[in-house]
Write an enzyme that holds these catalytic residues in place. Structure first.
Site, short mmCIF file in Angstrom:
data_model
loop_
_atom_site.label_atom_id
_atom_site.label_comp_id
_atom_site.label_asym_id
_atom_site.label_seq_id
_atom_site.Cartn_x
_atom_site.Cartn_y
_atom_site.Cartn_z
CG HIS A 39 -1.82 1.22 1.26
ND1 HIS A 39 -3.02 1.27 0.61
CD2 HIS A 39 -1.67 2.43 1.87
CE1 HIS A 39 -3.60 2.45 0.82
NE2 HIS A 39 -2.79 3.16 1.58
CB CYS A 40 2.02 3.35 -2.66
SG CYS A 40 3.12 4.74 -2.97
#
Length: 255
Positions: A39-40
Site C-alpha cells: 500500500h503506497c
C-alpha cells in the site's frame, strides 16, 4: 444444482470472500488486492496486479527526471555562484538542485529494488515473508544476498518470464503506460505449472489462525444439506470455482 467447495481454499476473514493466490487484504483500502505488492501512501492507493506496471513506470520516470535535473543543473549552479547572481536566482537554483538530489537519492535505490523484485518474480510482501520468517516457524533470517538470490519460489519463471508477467509481453511497450500484463490476476503461470491453470498453491494457508475460513466451509456444508440458500460470500466463492473448473481436493455437495 451442485456447489463446489475446496477444503484447502483460502477465504479472507475480513471480506468473507474467496482469496486467490498472492492476494492480500489491505486494511487502509478495506478490500482484497490481487497480487498485492504494498500500500503506497504517496499515491494513496494499493499497488497490485492491475497497476503495478504504472507504479513501476512512475519510479522509472521519477529517476530519469531527477537524474537529468541533477546532472544538468550542476553547471548552472556553478555559473550562478561564480557570476554573483541575484540572491533569488541563487536560492531557487540551489533549492531545485537540492530537491532533485534528495528525491533522486531516494527514488534511485527504490527503483533498483523493484527492478530486482520484478526480475525475481516477487512482490514486496513475498520478499518480506521470505526475508523475515515468522517467529512461530522457528526460523531465523539469514543473509539477504544469499537467501534471496536462491529464489525457489514457484512464481519464479526466470528473468524474462518474470519481467513479461509484470510489464507485458511486448518489449517495445514496456516504457509506456499501456498494454499491461496479461491474465486476470486469479491464476498465474508457475515453475511447476508453466501453462497456468486453476490450482491452490497457497491452499490451507492461514486456516489455523483464521478460523473463519474453516467455519465458512462447515456452514456451507450445513446449508447445502438442509437445502438452505447459499449466502453471498459462499456464492461468490462458488462462481470463482465454476469459472476455473474443479480444483484439487474438492467436495461436491448436492443442493
Amino acid at each position: 444444482m451442485f456447489m463446489w467447495l475446496s477444503v484447502l481454499s483460502r477465504h479472507c476473514k475480513w471480506c468473507g470472500k474467496y482469496k486467490p493466490d498472492r492476494c492480500h487484504h489491505c486494511r487502509p483500502c478495506n478490500t482484497c488486492i490481487l497480487r498485492m505488492d504494498h500500500h503506497c501512501p504517496w499515491i494513496y492507493n494499493c499497488v497490485g496486479f492491475h497497476n503495478y506496471k504504472y507504479f513501476f513506470l512512475l519510479l522509472f520516470y521519477t529517476v530519469c527526471d531527477t537524474q537529468f535535473i541533477v546532472w544538468t543543473m550542476a553547471e548552472s549552479m556553478i555559473r550562478v555562484v561564480d557570476e554573483s547572481a541575484p540572491f533569488a536566482q541563487m536560492f531557487f537554483t540551489l533549492f531545485g538542485l537540492t530537491l532533485a538530489l534528495f528525491l533522486g537519492s531516494l527514488a534511485t535505490p527504490f527503483f533498483g529494488f523493484h527492478i530486482w523484485l520484478t526480475a525475481m518474480g516477487l512482490t514486496t510482501i513475498e520478499f518480506c515473508e521470505k526475508r523475515l520468517p515468522k517467529k512461530s516457524e522457528g526460523q531465523t533470517s539469514g543473509d539477504c544476498c544469499t537467501d534471496m538470490m536462491e529464489n525457489d519460489s514457484i512464481w519464479n519463471l526466470g528473468c524474462w518470464g518474470n519481467m513479461t508477467a509484470a510489464l507485458g509481453s511486448n518489449l517495445l511497450l514496456w516504457p509506456f503506460p499501456i498494454s499491461g500484463p496479461s491474465g486476470d490476476g486469479l491464476t498465474y503461470q508457475t515453475s511447476q505449472n508453466p501453462y497456468g491453470g486453476y490450482r491452490e498453491y497457497e491452499g490451507g494457508r492461514g486456516l489455523k489462525k483464521q478460523g473463519g475460513s474453516r467455519k465458512l466451509i462447515e456452514q456451507a456444508a450445513a446449508w447445502t444439506s438442509y437445502g438452505s440458500a447459499v449466502p453471498p460470500a459462499v456464492g461468490h466463492y462458488n462462481r470463482k470455482l465454476q469459472r476455473g473448473g474443479m480444483m484439487p481436493d474438492t467436495i461436491l455437495y448436492n443442493h
